[in-house]
Each structure stands twice: as structure tokens, then as C-alpha cells.
Scaffold this active site. Structure first.
Site, PDB file in Angstrom:
ATOM      1  N   ASP A   1      40.796 -10.381 -13.481  1.00 47.12           N
ATOM      2  CA  ASP A   1      41.656 -11.555 -13.597  1.00 47.12           C
ATOM      3  C   ASP A   1      43.066 -11.231 -13.105  1.00 47.12           C
ATOM      4  OD1 ASP A   1      42.092 -14.346 -14.890  1.00 47.12           O
ATOM      5  OD2 ASP A   1      43.722 -13.139 -15.716  1.00 47.12           O
TER       6      ASP A   1
ATOM      7  N   SER B   1      44.146 -22.747 -18.139  1.00 41.06           N
ATOM      8  CA  SER B   1      44.680 -21.719 -19.026  1.00 41.06           C
ATOM      9  C   SER B   1      45.731 -22.341 -19.934  1.00 41.06           C
ATOM     10  CB  SER B   1      45.312 -20.594 -18.200  1.00 41.06           C
ATOM     11  OG  SER B   1      45.981 -19.678 -19.029  1.00 41.06           O
TER      12      SER B   1
ATOM     13  N   TYR C   1      51.849 -13.167 -10.730  1.00 40.96           N
ATOM     14  CA  TYR C   1      52.054 -11.836 -11.311  1.00 40.96           C
ATOM     15  C   TYR C   1      52.803 -10.928 -10.318  1.00 40.96           C
ATOM     16  CZ  TYR C   1      48.619 -13.078 -14.980  1.00 40.96           C
ATOM     17  OH  TYR C   1      47.943 -13.675 -16.016  1.00 40.96           O
TER      18      TYR C   1
ATOM     19  N   GLN D   1      54.868  -2.590 -13.608  1.00 41.90           N
ATOM     20  CA  GLN D   1      55.052  -1.485 -14.568  1.00 41.90           C
ATOM     21  C   GLN D   1      54.461  -0.173 -14.085  1.00 41.90           C
ATOM     22  OE1 GLN D   1      53.099  -2.132 -18.362  1.00 41.90           O
ATOM     23  NE2 GLN D   1      54.064  -0.387 -19.338  1.00 41.90           N
TER      24      GLN D   1
HETATM   25  N1  LIG Z   1      46.704 -17.012 -18.747  1.00 41.16           N
HETATM   26  C1  LIG Z   1      47.820 -16.517 -19.196  1.00 41.16           C
HETATM   27  O1  LIG Z   1      48.808 -17.232 -19.384  1.00 41.16           O
HETATM   28  C2  LIG Z   1      47.893 -15.036 -19.452  1.00 41.16           C
HETATM   29  C3  LIG Z   1      48.998 -14.471 -20.099  1.00 41.16           C
HETATM   30  C4  LIG Z   1      48.994 -13.105 -20.336  1.00 41.16           C
HETATM   31  C5  LIG Z   1      47.922 -12.329 -19.921  1.00 41.16           C
HETATM   32  N2  LIG Z   1      46.863 -12.912 -19.258  1.00 41.16           N
HETATM   33  C6  LIG Z   1      45.708 -12.116 -18.770  1.00 41.16           C
HETATM   34  O2  LIG Z   1      45.239 -11.248 -19.770  1.00 41.16           O
HETATM   35  C7  LIG Z   1      45.288  -9.909 -19.294  1.00 41.16           C
HETATM   36  C8  LIG Z   1      45.471  -8.966 -20.416  1.00 41.16           C
HETATM   37  O3  LIG Z   1      46.716  -9.195 -21.088  1.00 41.16           O
HETATM   38  P1  LIG Z   1      47.448  -7.979 -21.794  1.00 41.16           P
HETATM   39  O4  LIG Z   1      47.744  -6.906 -20.784  1.00 41.16           O
HETATM   40  O5  LIG Z   1      48.575  -8.516 -22.587  1.00 41.16           O
HETATM   41  O6  LIG Z   1      46.248  -7.479 -22.768  1.00 41.16           O
HETATM   42  P2  LIG Z   1      46.095  -6.447 -23.917  1.00 41.16           P
HETATM   43  O7  LIG Z   1      44.795  -5.784 -23.661  1.00 41.16           O
HETATM   44  O8  LIG Z   1      46.288  -7.138 -25.240  1.00 41.16           O
HETATM   45  O9  LIG Z   1      47.304  -5.397 -23.766  1.00 41.16           O
HETATM   46  C9  LIG Z   1      47.260  -4.437 -22.750  1.00 41.16           C
HETATM   47  C10 LIG Z   1      48.328  -3.371 -22.920  1.00 41.16           C
HETATM   48  O10 LIG Z   1      48.212  -2.703 -24.194  1.00 41.16           O
HETATM   49  C11 LIG Z   1      48.378  -1.281 -24.029  1.00 41.16           C
HETATM   50  N3  LIG Z   1      47.080  -0.656 -24.337  1.00 41.16           N
HETATM   51  C12 LIG Z   1      45.844  -1.080 -23.923  1.00 41.16           C
HETATM   52  N4  LIG Z   1      44.872  -0.293 -24.417  1.00 41.16           N
HETATM   53  C13 LIG Z   1      45.483   0.663 -25.147  1.00 41.16           C
HETATM   54  C14 LIG Z   1      44.984   1.748 -25.903  1.00 41.16           C
HETATM   55  N5  LIG Z   1      43.683   1.995 -26.002  1.00 41.16           N
HETATM   56  N6  LIG Z   1      45.891   2.533 -26.550  1.00 41.16           N
HETATM   57  C15 LIG Z   1      47.216   2.278 -26.472  1.00 41.16           C
HETATM   58  N7  LIG Z   1      47.740   1.249 -25.747  1.00 41.16           N
HETATM   59  C16 LIG Z   1      46.887   0.435 -25.112  1.00 41.16           C
HETATM   60  C17 LIG Z   1      48.782  -1.086 -22.570  1.00 41.16           C
HETATM   61  O11 LIG Z   1      50.192  -1.195 -22.446  1.00 41.16           O
HETATM   62  P3  LIG Z   1      51.211   0.076 -22.525  1.00 41.16           P
HETATM   63  O12 LIG Z   1      50.461   1.313 -22.140  1.00 41.16           O
HETATM   64  O13 LIG Z   1      52.292  -0.287 -21.551  1.00 41.16           O
HETATM   65  O14 LIG Z   1      51.729   0.071 -23.935  1.00 41.16           O
HETATM   66  C18 LIG Z   1      48.168  -2.276 -21.879  1.00 41.16           C
HETATM   67  O15 LIG Z   1      48.764  -2.613 -20.662  1.00 41.16           O
HETATM   68  C19 LIG Z   1      46.405  -9.944 -18.243  1.00 41.16           C
HETATM   69  O16 LIG Z   1      46.349  -8.870 -17.347  1.00 41.16           O
HETATM   70  C20 LIG Z   1      46.105 -11.251 -17.569  1.00 41.16           C
HETATM   71  O17 LIG Z   1      45.006 -11.106 -16.702  1.00 41.16           O
HETATM   72  C21 LIG Z   1      46.843 -14.249 -19.038  1.00 41.16           C
END
Ligand SMILES: NC(=O)c1ccc[n+]([C@@H]2O[C@H](COP(=O)([O-])OP(=O)(O)OC[C@H]3O[C@@H](n4cnc5c(N)ncnc54)[C@H](OP(=O)(O)O)[C@@H]3O)[C@@H](O)[C@H]2O)c1
Length: 332
Positions: free
Chosen positions: A49, A151, A54, A27
């Protein structure tokens, strides 16, 4: 930044960690990825992490380049194995062959001699658990992996793995990495009680529900430009949380965040950290400002009355069914 023990182990992790799913190698451009990692380091995040799968292995390369030159001893680097990284039947799953080949690829891409935590990204119904755990244990003996975790395993699978490890003298799991947020609480009924007893931590993903809990997605309106919901790879994952019933209730959390002097994102990250079985909340970010906003949740205490108000606002849109923790019945 505050730190917590990972399970019953001696390893400390930053209670907010940074993950690069969807973002690095996909992205966002490399410069933006590096700026987010730099912001994370500046804010005291030491735990990072990623996963072999990915961005088709590109995310590990980007993280490796972004962390180059940072003192290795000051970082905890986590990666994972299970989802396909190539076209062949052995390019996936938790067999001895794939785990061994995958860790070598991950170490090369991350430009490091070892990872601090190696995680089975899902449960593999097609490999004997003993084979997976023995291979993980061998990697620990070889010094390529310091700790092992899983996980999205359910309570029964985690219990089975702990029993085998104890019987065979293998290294025990120290962590599970589940989805967990105010909206998705499926680990609370079974996984957390078992893990609490067994000294296994949760490192939780999508604590702000991929952006939904920031309140930036408004009911009845198109998603904001440049957000994950508009991204070709990210859009599919977030779409199930974009119904008007969820988005309306999320808007009603805003007065609670305002009263506490928190942003919505900070409230969401702080909420998962109230659970003592959570060692770290993994945040994602497309911009460094998001990292700087969300890390301020470290150390925030929410009292019982606030937690009850949050439950009352979200009501029926919270998912709690433990049966929703599922690994594919066959390897993908
Ligand atoms: N084990 C698994 O199966 C699994 C699955 C999924 C994720 N993960 C891990 O968990 C990590 C985090 O997942 P996630 O990226 O879904 O977490 P998240 O923190 O819930 O969402 C992150 C996204 O939300 C938006 N965002 C974050 N802070 C913001 C703010 N202050 N204001 C506005 N928008 C905001 C951004 O996307 P935009 O700017 O694009 O809107 C950002 O990329 C992954 O990188 C990975 O390491 C693991």
C-alpha cells in the site's frame, strides 16, 4: 501468511500487507526501504500500500524500484488519490481532472500498467460524488485500476457511494482504509456494520498505533533514538498517543502478550485481524526485523477471555467515537 477476500470481490490479499507512509523517500534510506520490501516478500506478503502524496510522490517511486523484477501477477499494489501533489487548485481532491492525472503519475512512478486497488484517500466535499465514481469506473474500464475503494470515509459517505454505484451501474467500492487498532476503534459502531452488510472490507492502517503498541515508548521517558516519535515528519502524527495515561496502560498489556508467547507488536496486529470485516492489516517498518516480527501475527487466534482482558487493561484510553472519522470540510 494467510489470505482473505477483499470485500465481496474475487481478489485475495495477504492478511498482513506492507505500507510505506513516513518511511520510503523520507525517514529511511532507499537501501533500508528495499530491505523491508524484500523481507515482506520473503515472509509471504503480497499486498503493498502506498499513496501519491507520500513523501511528496517519492514513496511510490521507491516502491516501484523495490518491486521491480517481481512477477506482477504475484503482487497486489494499492495506491490512493486526494491529498495535494502539487501547488495548483487542481493538484488535489477527487475531480475527474485530478484523478485522471494522478493515476497516470502513480502508474509511471510505480512502473506498472495497472494498480490492483485505487483508493479515494478522503471524502472530497467539493466534487460531486457521481463525478468521482464515474471517473473511477472509467479507470476500471480502461484497465488502469482493477478495484476501487476509499479511505477514512464515514458510514454515511460509503452508503451514499454504494447507492449511486448501484443506480448508475458503476463499479462498487470493495474496501475502506481506516485507522484501526486496540487504541482506535472508531469504525466499530457504524462503518463496520454497514460494510459487513454491503460486502466492503476494511484494510486497516497503523495497527500497532505507529509503534506505540510495541511498548517501546515508556511513560515519563524520552522516545527511543531513531523511532518515529523522533522523526521530523513522523513525530507530529504519533505525538497524540504518547501521553503517560496511554503508555502506562500499554505497558500493562505485556503480561498478556508474554502469556501467549507473542511480542507486543504481534499481539496488536493479531488483535485487528480478529475482526472478520478486516481483510488486511497494513504494517509499516523502518527495519526488516520489524517486518519479520510483525508478520508472525498471521493466523493467530485470540480467545474471548484474552480480548476482554485487553479491554480491561486499556479501559478509558480507547477511542470509540464514530464522529472522529472526518474528512477536511474543504480540500487541503
Ligand atoms: N489511509 C490513510 O490515511 C493512512 C494513514 C496512515 C497510514 N496508512 C497506511 O498504513 C501503513 C502503516 O501505517 P503505520 O506505519 O503507521 O503502521 P504501524 O505498523 O502501526 O507502525 C509502523 C511503525 O512502527 C514501528 N515498528 C513497527 N514494527 C515494530 C516492531 N516490531 N518493534 C518496534 N517498532 C516497530 C516502526 O517505526 P519506527 O522504527 O520509526 O519507530 C514502523 O515504521 C502506511 O504505510 C500506509 O500504507 C494509511
Amino acid at each position: 501468511m494467510e489470505f482473505r477476500h477483499l470485500g465481496r470481490s474475487g481478489l485475495m490479499v495477504s492478511e498482513i500487507s506492507y505500507g510505506n507512509w513516513i518511511t520510503h523517500g523520507s525517514q529511511v534510506e532507499e537501501d533500508a526501504a528495499k530491505e523491508c520490501v524484500r523481507a515482506a516478500l520473503d515472509e509471504g506478503i503480497t499486498t503493498f500500500d502506498t499513496a501519491d502524496v507520500y513523501a511528496g510522490t517519492k514513496a511510490e517511486e521507491v516502491l516501484g524500484r523495490a518491486l521491480k523484477g517481481v512477477r506482477r501477477e504475484s503482487l497486489e499494489i494499492f495506491t490512493k488519490v486526494y491529498w495535494p501533489t502539487g501547488p495548483g487548485p487542481n493538484d488535489r481532491g477527487l475531480s475527474r481532472k485530478h484523478i485522471t492525472e494522478s493515476i497516470h503519475g502513480s502508474l509511471r512512478r510505480l512502473q506498472t500498467d495497472y494498480v490492483d486497488l485505487y483508493q479515494a484517500h478522503r471524502f472530497d466535499h467539493e466534487t460531486p460524488l457521481e463525478e468521482t465514481l464515474k471517473t473511477f469506473d472509467d479507470l476500471v474500464r480502461q484497465g488502469k485500476v482493477l478495484y476501487v475503494g476509499v479511505s477514512e470515509w464515514n458510514a454515511e459517505q460509503i452508503a451514499q457511494a454504494l447507492k449511486i454505484a448501484d443506480e448508475m451501474g458503476f463499479d462498487r467500492l470493495v474496501s475502506n482504509q481506516p485507522q484501526y487498532s486496540m487504541l482506535w476503534r472508531v469504525i466499530e459502531a457504524e462503518v463496520v456494520p454497514l460494510c459487513k452488510n454491503e460486502g466492503v472490507s476494511q484494510i486497516v492502517w497503523s495497527p500497532i498505533a505507529q509503534g506505540v503498541l510495541t511498548g517501546k515508548y515508556l511513560p515519563g521517558q524520552p522516545p527511543p533514538a531513531g523511532s518515529r516519535a523522533t522523526d521530523p515528519s513522523g513525530g507530529a502524527f504519533i505525538s497524540r498517543m504518547l501521553g503517560d495515561d496511554v503508555l502506562t496502560r500499554v505497558q500493562n498489556l505485556r503480561p498478556i502478550a508474554d502469556e501467549l508467547g507473542l511480542t507486543m507488536a504481534q499481539l496488536a496486529v493479531a488483535w485487528v485481524l480478529q475482526n472478520p470485516n478486516v481483510a488486511s492489516a497494513i504494517i509499516g517498518a523502518t527495519r526488516p526485523e520489524q517486518v519479520r516480527d510483525n508478520v508472525k501475527a498471521s493466523g493467530v487466534k485470540l480467545d474471548a477471555e484474552v480480548l476482554t482482558r485487553i479491554d480491561d487493561v486499556l479501559g478509558p484510553v480507547v477511542e470509540r467515537d464514530p464522529a472522529k472519522t472526518v474528512s477536511p470540510p474543504k480540500r487541503p
